[in-house]
Structures are given as structure tokens and as C-alpha cells.
Design a protein around this motif. Sequence first.
Motif: not given
Length: 355
Positions: A281-284, A330-339
Motif C-alpha cells: 500500500q502507498e501509505n505503507d 507483500d505488505g508489511i511482514g510478508k514477502t514475495k520471492i523471485n519477482q
Amino acid sequence: MQTISANGYAVFFGEKEYDSLNHFIIQNKYSNLFILVDSNTNEHCLLRFLSFLTTDKNIEIIEIEAGENEKNINTCVEIWTILTDLGADRKTLLINIGGGVITDIGGFVASTFKRGIDFINIPTTLLAMVDASIGGKNGVDLGNLKNQIGVINSPKLVLVDSEYLATLPQNEMRSGLAEMLKHGLIYDAGYWSQFKDLNQVDFADLDSLIHRSIAIKNEIVMQDPTENGIRKALNFGHTLGHAIESYFLENPEKKPLLHGEAIAVGMILESHLSWQKGLLQENDYYEIKSVINHVFEPVIFEEKDLKPILNLLIHDKKNEYGKIQFTLLDGIGKTKINQEIDNEMITASFFDYKN
């Protein structure tokens, strides 16, 4: 502070755990002990460590110069030669006392000398405590390219004694804080929230913050020791961060950046990429940018810097089949790998950072 069980070793905390270290050395019946330090830890940390060490084994001290420039194969050859000349054998123990350069190069030297001898890490910087000494990654740079040569091999023990941090300048403390911020962003939104207002952070409770940061890294590494999947989450901020660090290291017109300083920039840039991809999110994004910029001074980039930094991305260790792979939030506290990210998006991130 509770001991953390890692991949075949334990992470001990605090002064009382030197007893555990001494017991470990006695139990394993090492033939002799070698201690690797740099010029800084030899001056500021070695005497404290030796005051707690109780052994009748012969001890040899190996000192190298401080700094990232020493993290190369030539330094390894010098250390291997000293080990050989002074009678190190397969039952020798190497104790690495220092920051990330010492734990990286010491672990690599030990892992390859006589096809592998045991080593222990005693991290003395915040960065080494929460990141470099944990997880079994050891290696050296190839020219200006970060960590291109190395192995994954765990220490036999890590002892985290926060008293060593009293010897650090403020910029080195900030460098380590970058990795702590990263751990919250990729894995624990609650931990990240503790740093959102740094004026309210109780750094008297630094030991517990360090413990949680190590626990986060360890939880990820235990799931994926050889970095085939989720461990890539730990590379958030490092794809661009390492390229920036390498570029500033090799360019005589630039002042070299500490690792954490480069990673702080990388996290802002890669948070912007996450926003561009619709994952954040933009605010994040603006919250992340604000918090990091509150800690770290902005790094100045000129238009001519961008192309060589982009060229360095082709050497990133996560790349597969010639494609640059990012770890994004992927939001704060999560990720997406291999992007996969194109150069236009990276350029947009640099533009936003500068403005």
C-alpha cells in the motif's frame, strides 16, 4: 536470555554463557585454538574475550586489517598459510571475533582448510550479531562483487555478548539496525512497529531486540538452509543494496558505504518496487521510507550512477536463467520471492528516492 537452537549449533547470549563456550572447547578436545581478529577487535575486544576463556590449549592470534577491502581470496591465502605454518590440523578450532567481515572470511577459511575445521563466531558488531554470524553463509568478495565466492556451513557455536557494542561508533550501530528493520518488514509486522517511532524505542532493552532479530532470521533459515525458497526473503533490500555497495566501493569519486547504509537505500528502493507491483500500500511505502530516512542520511545519486548500478545487478546471486530476481514486500511482514522487475521500474524507484 534464552538460547536459540539453530541448524546444528546453538546461539548463546550474555556473559554467563562463556561457561558454555569453555565447556564446549573442553568437551571437543581440540588440539589447539586459533583466534581471528581484525585491527579493531584486536584492540577493543580481544582482551575481554581472553579474560573469560579458560583452556590449557595453545592459542595463536591471527590479525588482519579492518574493512571490506580485506574480504578477498588473497587474505584467505594469508590465513591458510599462517594456519599451516603454525601447525593447525583437523582438530584445530578457529574462533572468529569481529564484525561481518571477520565472521564471513573466518567461516570460509575454516570451512575449506584441510576440507573443513570447526569454527565459532563471537560477533562484536550489531550487524554481525543479528545477521552475518547467523545462518551459515561464509565467503569473500570477488573484486568489488559482494560475496561471490563462498559456502554454506554452520559454526559450531555463536556467542552474542552485547557488551562488545560499547566499542562501536554510531554509524556502525546504525548499520546493524538496518538488518533489524529488515527482519520486521519481511517477517514480523509487530517487530517492525517497535521501530516506527524510534524516539520511543527503549534501547536499554537492546538485548531483547537483538534476540528477536536473531530468532526471526533463524526461523527462516531453519525452513530453507540452502536458500532454494523462503530464505530468499532475507535478501529484501539486498539486490539493489549490494549493487549500490559495490559501486560505491569501486568508484574513487564516491565515499564507500557501510553494508547497512547501502541496504537501507536498497530497502527504500525495493519497497517502492513493491508498491509499483501492487504488493504494498502507498501509505505503507511512505511509512517505510520515513522510518529509514529518519535513521540514515540520504545517499546522493547522480544520473550517471544509475547505469553502472543496473549493470551490477546481473551478478546478483539470486538470478536464474539470466533474469534478475527480486524479493519484494507483500505488505508489511510478508514477502514475495523471485519477482522480475524491468529497468524502467528501477529507474522510477531511484527518481522517487532522490525526490
